[in-house]
Design a protein around this motif. Structure first.
Motif, PDB file in Angstrom:
ATOM      1  N   LEU A 176       0.746  -1.531   0.052  1.00  0.00           N
ATOM      2  CA  LEU A 176       0.332  -0.088   0.517  1.00  0.00           C
ATOM      3  C   LEU A 176       0.809   1.644  -0.029  1.00  0.00           C
ATOM      4  O   LEU A 176       0.514   2.461  -0.953  1.00  0.00           O
ATOM      5  CB  LEU A 176      -1.209  -0.008   1.523  1.00  0.00           C
ATOM      6  CG  LEU A 176      -1.930  -1.688   0.651  1.00  0.00           C
ATOM      7  CD1 LEU A 176      -2.558  -0.739   2.659  1.00  0.00           C
ATOM      8  CD2 LEU A 176      -3.245  -0.697   0.010  1.00  0.00           C
ATOM      9  N   SER A 177       1.772   0.960   0.807  1.00  0.00           N
ATOM     10  CA  SER A 177       2.682   2.369   0.675  1.00  0.00           C
ATOM     11  C   SER A 177       3.562   2.128  -0.185  1.00  0.00           C
ATOM     12  O   SER A 177       3.521   3.981  -1.310  1.00  0.00           O
ATOM     13  CB  SER A 177       3.867   1.918   1.780  1.00  0.00           C
ATOM     14  OG  SER A 177       5.088   3.119   1.860  1.00  0.00           O
ATOM     15  N   CYS A 178       3.974   1.392  -1.201  1.00  0.00           N
ATOM     16  CA  CYS A 178       4.137   1.781  -2.883  1.00  0.00           C
ATOM     17  C   CYS A 178       3.041   2.715  -3.755  1.00  0.00           C
ATOM     18  O   CYS A 178       3.295   2.858  -4.630  1.00  0.00           O
ATOM     19  CB  CYS A 178       4.637  -0.067  -3.452  1.00  0.00           C
ATOM     20  SG  CYS A 178       6.067  -0.061  -2.437  1.00  0.00           S
ATOM     21  N   LEU A 179       1.669   2.044  -3.433  1.00  0.00           N
ATOM     22  CA  LEU A 179       0.640   2.188  -4.925  1.00  0.00           C
ATOM     23  C   LEU A 179       0.374   3.667  -4.163  1.00  0.00           C
ATOM     24  O   LEU A 179       0.342   4.353  -5.232  1.00  0.00           O
ATOM     25  CB  LEU A 179      -0.231   1.343  -4.210  1.00  0.00           C
ATOM     26  CG  LEU A 179      -1.619   2.109  -4.930  1.00  0.00           C
ATOM     27  CD1 LEU A 179      -1.818   2.089  -6.859  1.00  0.00           C
ATOM     28  CD2 LEU A 179      -3.063   0.835  -4.844  1.00  0.00           C
ATOM     29  N   VAL A 180       0.703   4.271  -2.980  1.00  0.00           N
ATOM     30  CA  VAL A 180       0.445   5.304  -2.152  1.00  0.00           C
ATOM     31  C   VAL A 180       1.664   6.544  -3.561  1.00  0.00           C
ATOM     32  O   VAL A 180       0.942   7.868  -3.685  1.00  0.00           O
ATOM     33  CB  VAL A 180       0.594   5.614  -0.923  1.00  0.00           C
ATOM     34  CG1 VAL A 180       0.620   6.928  -0.489  1.00  0.00           C
ATOM     35  CG2 VAL A 180      -0.225   5.128   0.054  1.00  0.00           C
ATOM     36  N   ASP A 181       3.015   5.834  -3.031  1.00  0.00           N
ATOM     37  CA  ASP A 181       3.819   7.222  -3.381  1.00  0.00           C
ATOM     38  C   ASP A 181       3.426   6.563  -6.030  1.00  0.00           C
ATOM     39  O   ASP A 181       3.836   8.035  -5.956  1.00  0.00           O
ATOM     40  CB  ASP A 181       4.926   6.377  -3.454  1.00  0.00           C
ATOM     41  CG  ASP A 181       6.154   6.227  -1.997  1.00  0.00           C
ATOM     42  OD1 ASP A 181       5.379   7.169  -1.680  1.00  0.00           O
ATOM     43  OD2 ASP A 181       6.587   5.560  -1.781  1.00  0.00           O
ATOM     44  N   GLU A 182       3.326   6.136  -5.918  1.00  0.00           N
ATOM     45  CA  GLU A 182       2.397   5.865  -7.680  1.00  0.00           C
ATOM     46  C   GLU A 182       1.580   6.636  -7.513  1.00  0.00           C
ATOM     47  O   GLU A 182       1.690   8.063  -8.490  1.00  0.00           O
ATOM     48  CB  GLU A 182       1.742   4.655  -7.776  1.00  0.00           C
ATOM     49  CG  GLU A 182       3.032   3.670  -8.042  1.00  0.00           C
ATOM     50  CD  GLU A 182       4.565   3.900  -8.731  1.00  0.00           C
ATOM     51  OE1 GLU A 182       3.670   4.717  -9.997  1.00  0.00           O
ATOM     52  OE2 GLU A 182       5.313   3.686  -8.827  1.00  0.00           O
ATOM     53  N   LEU A 233      -8.521   4.666  -1.568  1.00  0.00           N
ATOM     54  CA  LEU A 233      -7.866   4.305  -1.213  1.00  0.00           C
ATOM     55  C   LEU A 233      -8.244   3.812   0.014  1.00  0.00           C
ATOM     56  O   LEU A 233      -8.201   2.299   0.650  1.00  0.00           O
ATOM     57  CB  LEU A 233      -6.522   3.791  -1.574  1.00  0.00           C
ATOM     58  CG  LEU A 233      -5.253   2.815  -0.955  1.00  0.00           C
ATOM     59  CD1 LEU A 233      -5.681   1.889  -2.140  1.00  0.00           C
ATOM     60  CD2 LEU A 233      -4.069   3.117  -1.565  1.00  0.00           C
ATOM     61  N   HIS A 234      -8.069   4.871   1.277  1.00  0.00           N
ATOM     62  CA  HIS A 234      -8.062   4.149   2.346  1.00  0.00           C
ATOM     63  C   HIS A 234      -9.374   3.849   2.494  1.00  0.00           C
ATOM     64  O   HIS A 234     -10.122   2.599   3.106  1.00  0.00           O
ATOM     65  CB  HIS A 234      -9.060   5.504   3.244  1.00  0.00           C
ATOM     66  CG  HIS A 234      -8.799   5.405   4.769  1.00  0.00           C
ATOM     67  ND1 HIS A 234      -9.452   5.644   5.229  1.00  0.00           N
ATOM     68  CD2 HIS A 234      -8.166   5.508   5.642  1.00  0.00           C
ATOM     69  CE1 HIS A 234      -9.501   5.932   6.315  1.00  0.00           C
ATOM     70  NE2 HIS A 234      -8.306   5.592   6.600  1.00  0.00           N
ATOM     71  N   ARG A 235     -10.963   4.135   1.492  1.00  0.00           N
ATOM     72  CA  ARG A 235     -12.719   3.560   1.470  1.00  0.00           C
ATOM     73  C   ARG A 235     -11.480   2.043   1.420  1.00  0.00           C
ATOM     74  O   ARG A 235     -13.095   0.686   1.950  1.00  0.00           O
ATOM     75  CB  ARG A 235     -13.172   4.172   0.730  1.00  0.00           C
ATOM     76  CG  ARG A 235     -14.293   3.455   0.452  1.00  0.00           C
ATOM     77  CD  ARG A 235     -15.048   4.360  -0.307  1.00  0.00           C
ATOM     78  NE  ARG A 235     -14.866   3.808  -1.766  1.00  0.00           N
ATOM     79  CZ  ARG A 235     -14.320   2.107  -1.926  1.00  0.00           C
ATOM     80  NH1 ARG A 235     -15.590   1.709  -1.664  1.00  0.00           N
ATOM     81  NH2 ARG A 235     -14.180   2.389  -2.924  1.00  0.00           N
ATOM     82  N   ILE A 236     -11.465   1.345   0.356  1.00  0.00           N
ATOM     83  CA  ILE A 236     -10.930   0.092   0.145  1.00  0.00           C
ATOM     84  C   ILE A 236     -10.049  -0.417   1.386  1.00  0.00           C
ATOM     85  O   ILE A 236     -10.989  -1.471   1.341  1.00  0.00           O
ATOM     86  CB  ILE A 236      -9.933  -0.075  -1.573  1.00  0.00           C
ATOM     87  CG1 ILE A 236     -11.103   0.325  -2.599  1.00  0.00           C
ATOM     88  CG2 ILE A 236     -10.113  -1.369  -1.771  1.00  0.00           C
ATOM     89  CD1 ILE A 236     -10.161   0.317  -4.132  1.00  0.00           C
TER      90      ILE A 236
END
Length: 471
Positions: free
Chosen positions: A392-398, A414-417
């Protein structure tokens, strides 16, 4: 009506004994015209006397001309309103014959000058295309009256500062100055009065005294007195600008200077030589330049703003931060802007053209801590996602790289998911998506649902093969 030569021939032929019929045939005139000439015995052509239509109304026409402020068409209309109908050409001819509204013409003289006796200076507004944009500029020129050596430059505006800049450059070009400089009655040089009573401004008088010449103004309307320099503006407009392209004002002035060099080496019929050759005779008679010529500058007083800049002609120039709020002295030269705190030079900038609204900052005046823009703090949702799993941290950066800033909408989606589905299903779906470069959250959510199918949801039983065929 027979002219003077024909009348003289008629009298000459009569003295030689020819008759009227023979004379008429020889001069190709009627016999009655020959008889009238013989009766008068004079070769002077008699004046043609005609009765003027407006003759009885001469005083009235004069009054109407004054009442209509010299508009002859209105005079014609007022005459017609009172029943006196004449053509416009008849009215204008009548006014010319009787001196109504006619200015007495004056003879123009021819001026001759000795070497080093006089130079003439003037300006003229020109509209010039620069870098594809038409600009209104002031063309200044200086000419030596004896040799007709010419020097010209253009400026975006014309004030005493630009006048001193131009004359300083022109006199250095000529390597000397004539005894007097003839000008018009411009307020740039003249403080008050005109012509012989003109009083030169103190600053311009001191400038002229430095180079050993004096300013002289001609009478108002006597443009012929400065005809040497006046003629050159038409030549510059119709010869120099035609067919030339200019990238900037600096480029224009460089080309104009080279053009003056070329013109000064062209032969002139009145000189029977080139201006450059005549200049070799005039140069020893010029006043020599002073041993030291101080740089021309315009003095301004400015207060430093809270941002650490002084403003000059809509442009801003940086100064040290410690001088914020202080009143400083700004010296504007042709190429630089120097800023002084008392006698101490605190900054030197390259001069920016007027009204460009630009900012000049020296490297030593740039304070990174002061001008650095601090990014806004991350969202609380971002901290939760980064702590949940490395994927999730990598997805946040992207997401932040793709959408810029804090990517608020995508971060909350993304937080809702993350809240709706278990982390065991989210982590493998996100890892697979990142492996293929996929960051579309809707497709990632479908991957999560596909992974959860059968574990958290009741799926319909598969259809029987035979029943499916019956249906």
């Amino acid at each position: 009506m027979l002219d003077r030569d024909t009348r003289m021939a008629i009298l000459h032929l009569k003295r030689r004994g020819h008759g009227v019929r023979t004379i008429a045939r020889l001069v190709q005139a009627s016999r009655n015209a020959v008889r009238r000439v013989l009766r008068s015995g004079d070769i002077t052509v008699p004046a043609l006397e005609r009765e003027e239509t407006l003759g009885p109304h001469r005083s009235w026409v004069r009054e109407l001309y004054a009442d209509c402020c010299g508009n002859r068409q209105r005079v014609q209309e007022k005459l017609a309103a009172e029943g006196v109908r004449v053509s416009y050409s008849t009215l204008t001819a009548f006014c010319r014959r009787h001196g109504i509204g006619v200015t007495q013409k004056q003879r123009v003289g021819r001026y001759s000058f000795k070497p080093g006796e006089e130079m003439q200076h003037d300006t003229s507004p020109h509209t010039v295309p620069i870098a594809g944009k038409r600009q209104r500029l002031q063309c200044a020129s200086l000419i030596l009256c004896f040799s007709r050596m010419l020097f010209a430059q253009v400026y975006p505006r014309w004030s005493r500062f630009e006048c001193k800049l131009f004359l300083n450059e022109a006199l250095e070009y000529f390597q000397g100055a004539a005894t007097s400089c003839m000008i018009d009655n411009s307020s740039v040089v003249i403080a008050q009065g005109s012509g012989a009573d003109a009083v030169v401004a103190s600053g311009m008088e001191a400038f002229a005294r430095r180079f050993g010449f004096c300013f002289a103004a001609h009478e108002i309307g006597d443009a012929n007195r400065s005809g040497r320099v006046e003629r050159q503006f038409h030549y510059i407009e119709n010869n120099f600008y035609a067919g030339r392209r200019f990238d900037s004002l600096i480029d224009l002035n460089a080309q104009l200077r080279a053009w003056c060099e070329k013109v000064n080496r062209r032969p002139k019929r009145v000189l029977k030589a080139t201006p450059h050759e005549a200049f070799l005779i005039e140069r020893p008679a010029l006043r020599p330049l002073p041993a030291y010529i101080p740089e021309v500058y315009d003095l301004h007083t400015r207060r430093v703003s809270v941002e650490g800049y002084v403003s000059l002609h809509t442009n801003r120039y940086s100064v040290p931060t410690a001088l914020i709020g202080r009143q400083l002295e700004v010296r504007e030269t042709k190429d630089h802007v120097r800023i002084f705190d008392g006698h101490h030079l605190v900054a030197t900038h390259g001069r920016i053209e007027r009204r460009l609204n630009q900012r000049a900052t020296l490297p030593e005046h740039h304070d990174p801590a002061r001008w650095k823009k601090h990014p806004p703090p991350p969202l609380p949702e971002e901290g939760v996602l980064r702590a949940a799993a490395p994927e999730l941290s990598c997805l946040v950066d992207e997401l932040k790289r793709r959408h810029g800033g804090r990517a608020v909408r995508k971060m909350r989606q993304l937080h809702r998911i993350f809240l709706d589905y278990p982390i065991e299903a989210i982590t493998p779906a996100v890892a697979t998506a990142l492996e293929y470069g996929l960051i579309d959250l809707l497709r990632i959510e479908r991957m999560i649902l596909r992974h959860l199918a059968g574990d958290f949801f009741r799926l319909p039983p598969p259809a029987e093969p035979g029943r499916e065929q019956e249906e």
